[in-house]
Design an enzyme around this catalytic site. Structure first.
Site, PDB file in Angstrom:
ATOM      1  N   GLY A 194      -2.296  -2.078  -1.072  1.00 37.76           N
ATOM      2  CA  GLY A 194      -1.333  -1.732  -0.031  1.00 37.76           C
ATOM      3  C   GLY A 194      -1.186  -2.837   0.994  1.00 37.76           C
TER       4      GLY A 194
ATOM      5  N   LYS B 125      -9.645  -4.085   4.725  1.00 39.05           N
ATOM      6  CA  LYS B 125      -8.382  -4.405   5.384  1.00 39.05           C
ATOM      7  C   LYS B 125      -8.495  -5.773   6.031  1.00 39.05           C
ATOM      8  CE  LYS B 125      -4.631  -2.341   7.905  1.00 39.05           C
ATOM      9  NZ  LYS B 125      -4.123  -1.131   8.526  1.00 39.05           N
TER      10      LYS B 125
ATOM     11  N   VAL C  57      -4.509  -4.535   2.328  1.00 42.06           N
ATOM     12  CA  VAL C  57      -5.697  -3.744   2.011  1.00 42.06           C
ATOM     13  C   VAL C  57      -6.070  -3.989   0.555  1.00 42.06           C
ATOM     14  CG1 VAL C  57      -6.718  -1.454   1.967  1.00 42.06           C
ATOM     15  CG2 VAL C  57      -4.960  -2.007   3.666  1.00 42.06           C
TER      16      VAL C  57
ATOM     17  N   ASP D  69      -4.625   9.574  18.020  1.00 43.14           N
ATOM     18  CA  ASP D  69      -3.561   9.451  17.020  1.00 43.14           C
ATOM     19  C   ASP D  69      -3.812  10.394  15.857  1.00 43.14           C
ATOM     20  OD1 ASP D  69      -1.152   8.497  16.109  1.00 43.14           O
ATOM     21  OD2 ASP D  69      -1.991   6.707  15.161  1.00 43.14           O
TER      22      ASP D  69
ATOM     23  N   GLY E 113       0.226  -3.491   5.115  1.00 42.01           N
ATOM     24  CA  GLY E 113       0.696  -2.965   6.389  1.00 42.01           C
ATOM     25  C   GLY E 113       1.116  -4.087   7.309  1.00 42.01           C
ATOM     26  N   GLY E 114       1.560  -3.722   8.488  1.00 36.95           N
ATOM     27  CA  GLY E 114       2.066  -4.710   9.429  1.00 36.95           C
ATOM     28  C   GLY E 114       1.009  -5.694   9.890  1.00 36.95           C
ATOM     29  N   TYR E 115      -0.267  -5.277   9.891  1.00 34.61           N
ATOM     30  CA  TYR E 115      -1.323  -6.162  10.361  1.00 34.61           C
ATOM     31  C   TYR E 115      -2.018  -6.890   9.222  1.00 34.61           C
ATOM     32  CZ  TYR E 115      -1.077  -4.509  15.122  1.00 34.61           C
ATOM     33  OH  TYR E 115      -0.661  -4.245  16.404  1.00 34.61           O
ATOM     34  N   GLY E 116      -1.788  -6.497   7.995  1.00 41.08           N
ATOM     35  CA  GLY E 116      -2.467  -7.193   6.917  1.00 41.08           C
ATOM     36  C   GLY E 116      -2.400  -6.441   5.600  1.00 41.08           C
TER      37      GLY E 116
END
Length: 947
Positions: free
Chosen positions: A632, A653, A639, A749, A634-637
């Site tokens: 996968g 991650k 996985v 969250d 995501g915006g930060y990196g």
């Protein structure tokens, strides 16, 4: 709370986190202005000490720039400062141009203060979009055109001041399709004087639900009669309808206004009988002059107004003799009955008011004057028979004095000093540069301008108010009071600084705001006011004064010597500490500089059961971060799936370059994650802080998120029993964070995307990137920048910035509703809480919720305990935090529901996921969300769920 309101609330939050460019937009405004404060050029961040700018959580909330001599225009960039609450640009006559319609985007604006500027053009309809507005002061500008009817939408408005402009057209009232001023039931002040408004005063403008104190329509072009509905507004204290073209009779029910202090109806064309004001016992000031009332004697009710200070009925058709009882009114100061047909003998009597200063009866038919004592009162009988008869003399036959006695604040038991150019000797005999301007009182309740005690009371009240506001003032001086053409009382004001000879900009901004914002409230004697401030010269006298050459040489030598000594001392300290300082800098910029990640020695973080991996190790465990191990992005990196030497599967991650946190922040995050250990929380196995890399290593959870299972993407069917177990597991995880973590932790969250399911479908709460530690078990909340996910966020937290454990409870309540409906919190414009509440009927089976329940949840006849499940969910999503249960109470209630349906709350879930028809279909991995790398510090934004 309506779905529409919550949609707006969460959408505004999203905008505030995604488009936080306040500094950029304020700098754009600055580019259009001249004479901005000098320290605006010192740095690029307005929240780092710019004069006049107030911030909260890096958002600009106040702009206060009164009397700064700003020049330029107010551009549409102002509309982008969406957190702005106060905008005060008053007393800057160099600010010109129109008022941009972009102002309507400032939904949180409570105070819009543009007093005595140079703005012009029409008022934008967008003013009606300022839902939070309390103070709207646009007086003393050059605005033209009509009053926007949309102002009637401002349901919170308290102060409405549009006076002293060039507004035209009629007074807007509401219709079936448009708002109007009659809708402003919370307003206390309608100030519209000195404009060019025309047409009749609408009868529908007034009604009994209004709470007006001051109604000021003086000096316009209004026509027609005074509506009798005016008598319905019993809260009125001041009515000014003078200097218009009003006609007809004064409505008889005007004497219902028993709280009225001042009434001005002069200079109109009113007819009929002089209005009866019987019962207006609070009336101080009555002005009925220059109308066309029916000829009558002085009304008997006048002698009953014991609070009356001023009676003006010049040119109103009065006839007959004056009753001596009029002059015995104890508060009476001024009587003007000139230009009438009063006759007979004038007898002021021996028991007249001690306050009485002037009786003006010129141009009447008075034949005699009984003088019982030597009066100190100014009596004016010029152009009466008594003064035209041969041989009559006396001071009372002279015209009235045009200029009354002057007043100025006397020195305070000291000798006035002779000061340099531009400086003024204060009442405390200190030379300084005062802040000056005019105080203009629109409806004073007195007319004796020589009464020094009144001004001293005003002065003392002002000093006390300024000091209570912690403003740097030494004292205040008042001088030269006068009544202008509009019957306004104008007083010159001088405010003197404390601790020096001049104010700095912060001091002027504070004093200016206190006056523009009506923070200073005068006594009822003076009534409502406005202030017009002068430009303050911050550089006055700085280069003008000259010292003697000898003094200058001595001072220069002393200063020079001190500087040399100081430099030597500093140099020595610098040399001796240079090495230590460099070492500290290195350690601060890289907190793991002394930490050997291989053996854990040195200044390591305080970790509990968390391993520090090297970059080479994690590269090996992921097959050199191969594409096949990529599960996968995501915006930060990215996985990666990895396998440790002991066979444990992990999710790694890896932050991309540019998205990494600072070392201190990363250290703080892993310290927090390392100390939470519970079977219902995803475990942090370790981390990597090596070769410029930041990676987090989590236990691998095979069955994805609850969100994926509810949507059907994982192929796992969740029946009612399984959903109750998931709810209990997640609740226990949150209860651990709140009650057993030391110190307590707020997740911040909670959502179905952050609840994972392992091979036994045990729920595990994940993603602590936004979590906040309370720091102390006795602390109940932390004040912090709002973050979270749209649809799950606690409205109370959003409104107050106070994060509590009940904020997690609210989010968990949304999760519970999502478990039974399989709907997104906000879907197609509908909010899940509102949908459930609207469908509910507790008198029917399953609360009549069959239409909103997830069809795959099972047969409705098997949903035992559903009603109690809904009850606890709705308790969790109460708008206020106090009524919501704690997570421990939620856990107990869900355990009770499980027992009700025959489940053991302490039993494990299924032996493996195969029992739940699990089939992988290539769905996104649960770790691909951005939250795992979102630091809990306030400078990182929450990532919004795109679904």
């Amino acid at each position: 709370m309506s779905a529409k309101f919550l949609l707006i609330l969460f959408f505004n939050f999203w905008l505030s986190t995604a488009q936080n460019n306040d500094a950029t937009f304020l700098r754009a405004l600055k580019d259009k202005w001249q004479n901005t404060p000098p320290n605006w050029d010192d740095n690029s961040d307005p929240c780092s000490g710019w004069d006049g700018i107030g911030c909260k959580d890096s958002r600009i909330i106040t702009i206060r720039l009164a009397s700064m001599d700003l020049r330029g225009t107010l551009t549409g960039d102002i509309g982008q400062l969406t957190e702005l609450q106060i905008l005060d640009l008053s007393y800057n006559k160099g600010l010109t141009g129109s008022l941009t319609s972009e102002i309507g985007k400032l939904k949180k604006l409570t105070n819009l203060l543009l007093v005595n500027c140079g703005f012009s053009g029409p008022l934008p309809d967008a003013l009606g979009d300022l839902d939070s507005l309390i103070f709207l002061s646009l007086n003393s500008n050059g605005f033209t055109g009509p009053i926007p009817p949309s102002i009637g939408n401002l349901s919170n408005l308290y102060w409405l001041d549009l006076a002293d402009n060039r507004l035209t057209g009629s007074i807007p009232v509401s219709t079936r399709t448009a708002p109007g001023l009659d809708m402003l039931t919370t307003a206390r002040h309608f100030h519209f004087g000195r404009n060019m408004l025309s047409g009749a005063i609408p009868s529908r403008l007034f009604h009994s639900n209004m709470n007006l104190f001051h109604l000021l329509f003086e000096n316009n072009q209004l026509t027609g009669s005074i509506p009798d509905t005016l008598g319905l507004v019993k809260s009125l204290e001041v009515v000014r309808l003078d200097r218009n073209f009003l006609t007809g009779n004064v409505p008889s029910n005007i004497n219902n206004l028993t709280g009225l202090f001042e009434m001005f109806l002069s200079n109109n064309q009113l007819t009929g009988p002089v209005p009866s004001l019987t019962g207006l016992d609070a009336l101080n000031y009555l002005e009925l002059s220059n109308n066309m009332f029916d000829p009558s004697e002085v009304p008997s009710w006048v002698t009953t107004l014991q609070s009356l200070t001023t009676l003006r009925m010049n040119n109103t058709g009065l006839l007959g003799e004056l009753p001596a009882a009029l002059f015995s009114l104890s508060a009476l100061q001024n009587v003007d009955l000139s230009n009438n047909r009063l006759n007979g003998t004038l007898d002021i009597g021996s028991s007249h008011s001690n306050e009485l200063q002037q009786v003006n009866l010129q141009n009447n038919q008075i034949a005699d004057f009984t003088q019982r004592n030597q009066y100190s009162i100014e009596v004016i009988l010029v152009q009466n028979p008594i003064c035209t008869e041969s041989g009559t003399s006396g001071g009372f036959c002279s015209p009235p004095t045009k200029n009354g006695p002057s007043y100025f604040t006397q020195p305070n038991n000291c000798e006035t000093r002779s000061c340099g150019s531009g400086q003024v000797s204060s009442p405390n005999c200190i030379c300084a540069y005062p802040y000056t301007g005019d105080l203009v009182f629109r409806a004073p309740s007195f007319s004796n301008l020589a009464n020094s005690a009144v001004y001293e009371n005003l002065r003392n009240d002002m000093i006390r108010s300024f000091r209570e506001s912690q403003l740097p003032i030494d004292t205040v001086s008042l001088r030269d009071p006068r009544i202008d053409f509009n019957d306004y009382l104008v007083i010159k004001l001088q405010v003197f600084p404390s601790g020096g000879e001049r104010f700095n900009r912060t001091g002027i901004l504070g004093v200016g705001f206190s006056l523009s914002n009506q923070t200073f409230k005068p006594s009822d004697t003076f009534g409502t006011y406005f202030f017009t401030g002068d430009v303050y010269d911050f550089s006055a006298g700085i280069s003008g004064g000259k010292k003697s050459s000898n003094t200058g040489a001595i001072v220069g030598s002393v200063i020079g010597g001190c500087v040399i000594v100081a430099l030597l001392i500093v140099a020595g300290i610098y040399i001796s500490r240079k090495k230590g300082r460099a070492e500290r800098t290195t350690n601060e910029s890289s907190p793991f500089a002394l930490w050997d990640a291989n053996n854990g020695s040195g200044a390591v973080p305080q970790l509990k059961g968390t391993k520090a991996f090297s970059f080479e190790e994690l590269s090996k465990y992921t097959n050199n971060f191969s594409e096949t191990n990529n599960i996968g992005t995501g915006g930060y990196g990215v996985v990666y799936k990895g396998s440790l030497p002991n066979g444990q599967l992990v999710a790694i991650k890896r932050a991309t370059r540019g998205s990494t946190q600072g070392g201190l922040e990363f250290k703080t995050e892993i310290e927090l994650l390392s100390r939470v250990h519970h079977k219902n929380l995803v475990s942090l196995v370790g981390f990597c802080f090596d070769q410029g890399e930041q990676m987090l290593v989590y236990e691998y959870i095979v069955n994805g998120t609850v969100k994926d299972s509810l949507s059907g993407r994982t192929g796992i069917r969740l029946d009612w029993m399984r959903r109750i177990r998931i709810a209990l597991g997640a609740a226990r995880g949150l209860q651990y964070l709140h009650d057993l973590a030391d110190p307590p932790i707020i997740h911040r969250d909670v959502k179905t995307n952050n609840i994972l399911l392992d091979e036994r479908l045990v729920a595990k709460v994940a993603d602590f990137g936004l979590s906040k530690s309370l720091g102390d078990a006795n602390v109940t909340h932390v004040t912090t920048q709002v973050k979270g996910t749209m649809g799950y966020m606690d409205p109370e937290y959003y409104m107050t910035n106070q994060l509590t454990e009940k904020s997690d409870v609210y989010s968990f309540g949304i999760v519970l509703l999502e478990l039974i409906t399989a709907r997104n919190p906000i879907e197609k414009g509908k909010y899940i809480v509102r949908e459930v509440k609207q469908a509910m009927d507790k008198s029917k089976e399953l609360y009549n919720l069959q239409g909103v329940l997830d069809p795959t949840i099972g047969l409705t006849t098997q949903l035992k305990g559903m009603e109690r499940f809904v009850d606890i969910a709705l308790r969790c999503v109460e708008e206020a935090g106090d009524p919501r249960p704690t997570m421990s109470e939620v856990v107990k209630e869900i355990e009770s529901i499980m027992e009700l349906v025959g489940l053991n709350p302490n039993a494990e879930s299924a032996a493996n996921s195969a029992a739940y028809e699990y089939a992988s279909n290539g769905s996104a991995h649960p770790y691909t969300g951005d939250d795992l790398f979102a630091y809990s510090g306030d400078h990182f934004s929450a990532k919004l769920d795109p679904k």
